[in-house]
Design an enzyme around this catalytic site. Structure first.
Site, PDB file in Angstrom:
ATOM      1  N   LEU A  96     -41.369  33.268 -90.494  1.00 26.34           N
ATOM      2  CA  LEU A  96     -40.564  32.861 -89.354  1.00 26.34           C
ATOM      3  C   LEU A  96     -39.338  32.078 -89.800  1.00 26.34           C
ATOM      4  CD1 LEU A  96     -43.582  31.808 -87.154  1.00 26.34           C
ATOM      5  CD2 LEU A  96     -42.096  33.782 -86.756  1.00 26.34           C
ATOM      6  N   ASN A 110     -51.130  26.824 -87.695  1.00 24.35           N
ATOM      7  CA  ASN A 110     -51.503  27.972 -88.513  1.00 24.35           C
ATOM      8  C   ASN A 110     -52.790  27.639 -89.261  1.00 24.35           C
ATOM      9  OD1 ASN A 110     -51.124  30.573 -89.753  1.00 24.35           O
ATOM     10  ND2 ASN A 110     -50.478  29.514 -91.615  1.00 24.35           N
ATOM     11  N   HIS A 112     -54.620  28.695 -92.924  1.00 26.01           N
ATOM     12  CA  HIS A 112     -54.301  29.324 -94.201  1.00 26.01           C
ATOM     13  C   HIS A 112     -55.541  29.327 -95.083  1.00 26.01           C
ATOM     14  CE1 HIS A 112     -51.839  30.653 -97.530  1.00 26.01           C
ATOM     15  NE2 HIS A 112     -52.389  29.713 -98.291  1.00 26.01           N
ATOM     16  N   SER A 139     -57.384  25.786 -94.549  1.00 23.96           N
ATOM     17  CA  SER A 139     -56.683  24.618 -94.019  1.00 23.96           C
ATOM     18  C   SER A 139     -55.998  24.968 -92.704  1.00 23.96           C
ATOM     19  CB  SER A 139     -55.603  24.147 -95.008  1.00 23.96           C
ATOM     20  OG  SER A 139     -56.123  23.905 -96.296  1.00 23.96           O
ATOM     21  N   ASP A 148     -46.349  27.274 -95.457  1.00 27.01           N
ATOM     22  CA  ASP A 148     -47.663  26.657 -95.680  1.00 27.01           C
ATOM     23  C   ASP A 148     -47.550  25.231 -96.213  1.00 27.01           C
ATOM     24  OD1 ASP A 148     -48.826  29.103 -94.923  1.00 27.01           O
ATOM     25  OD2 ASP A 148     -48.799  29.852 -96.973  1.00 27.01           O
TER      26      ASP A 148
END
Length: 225
Positions: A96, A110, A112, A139, A148
């Protein structure tokens, strides 16, 4: 942040984490409504999961856009039509742009599949095996423009067992993902979690490190004294 009434979930694939979120809404663990599930992939099975649950679905096909910026703007326009309080990335396989992420600062999560900051990006399970790690995991983090890299809210830790392949390890990790992602979204829904690009407050107190989920329960929660 204030309590959260409406969630939009972004997906690209099969949607196993989406299903865990849907189940948590249906049982009342998450008190928010999923207003829509949006995919960049028209054939994503996650869309079928949403339809079966009576959730609105939509597609913004990234292959129809000539730039990431134009795709992200169309995606944002669609998301905003649902007026969500929270945007949840659930296997959404698109990088993004900074303007998009900045617009949703403090309102986008999010999950991950690594113990961040280890192994940002792809192929995390094989990278953990190649490094000889004894523990691996997942995570849940705040989304920021750097991949991330946002503040981590919770981590689930699983053992790496002799003989593991990336596929076996991935299955062990994803079982925990299905627990911790709905847990965090539930905290947001109840107004317990405040997020920014720099830190996270749980019940009004800043976390100095992620909450640790291990062996089926919360093991550790470090907060500022």
């Amino acid at each position: 942040m204030a309590s959260c009434d409406s969630i939009v979930v972004l997906v690209s694939g099969s949607g196993s984490n989406l299903q865990a979120i849907i189940d948590a809404v249906e049982t009342g663990q998450i008190t928010s409504k999923i207003s829509a599930v949006i995919s960049n992939m028209p054939d994503a099975y996650a869309l079928e999961r949403a339809k079966k649950a009576g959730i609105a679905t939509a597609v913004v096909d990234h292959t129809l856009f000539d730039s990431r910026e134009n795709f992200d703007q169309a995606l944002q326009d669609l998301i905003e039509s649902y007026q969500p309080d929270l945007v949840v990335l659930s296997g959404f396989m698109r990088l993004l742009t900074e303007p998009f992420v900045t617009f949703y600062t403090g309102r986008m999560l999010n999950i991950h599949p690594s113990l961040l900051p280890k192994y940002r990006g792809l192929h995390t399970h094989q990278r953990a095996l190649d490094a000889g790690d004894e523990e691996h995991g997942a995570s849940v983090h705040v989304v920021t423009p750097d991949l991330d890299s946002g503040p981590v809210i919770i981590q689930a830790i699983v053992p790496v067992i002799e003989g593991d392949t990336a596929e076996i390890l991935a299955k062990r990790v994803v079982k925990e993902e299905h627990i911790i992602y709905p847990l965090v979204i539930g905290w947001v829904a109840e107004g317990r979690l405040e997020m920014s690009a720099d830190n996270v407050l749980l019940d009004g107190v800043a976390l100095t490190s992620p909450v640790i989920w291990k062996a089926g329960e919360i093991q550790e929660k470090k907060i500022q004294e």
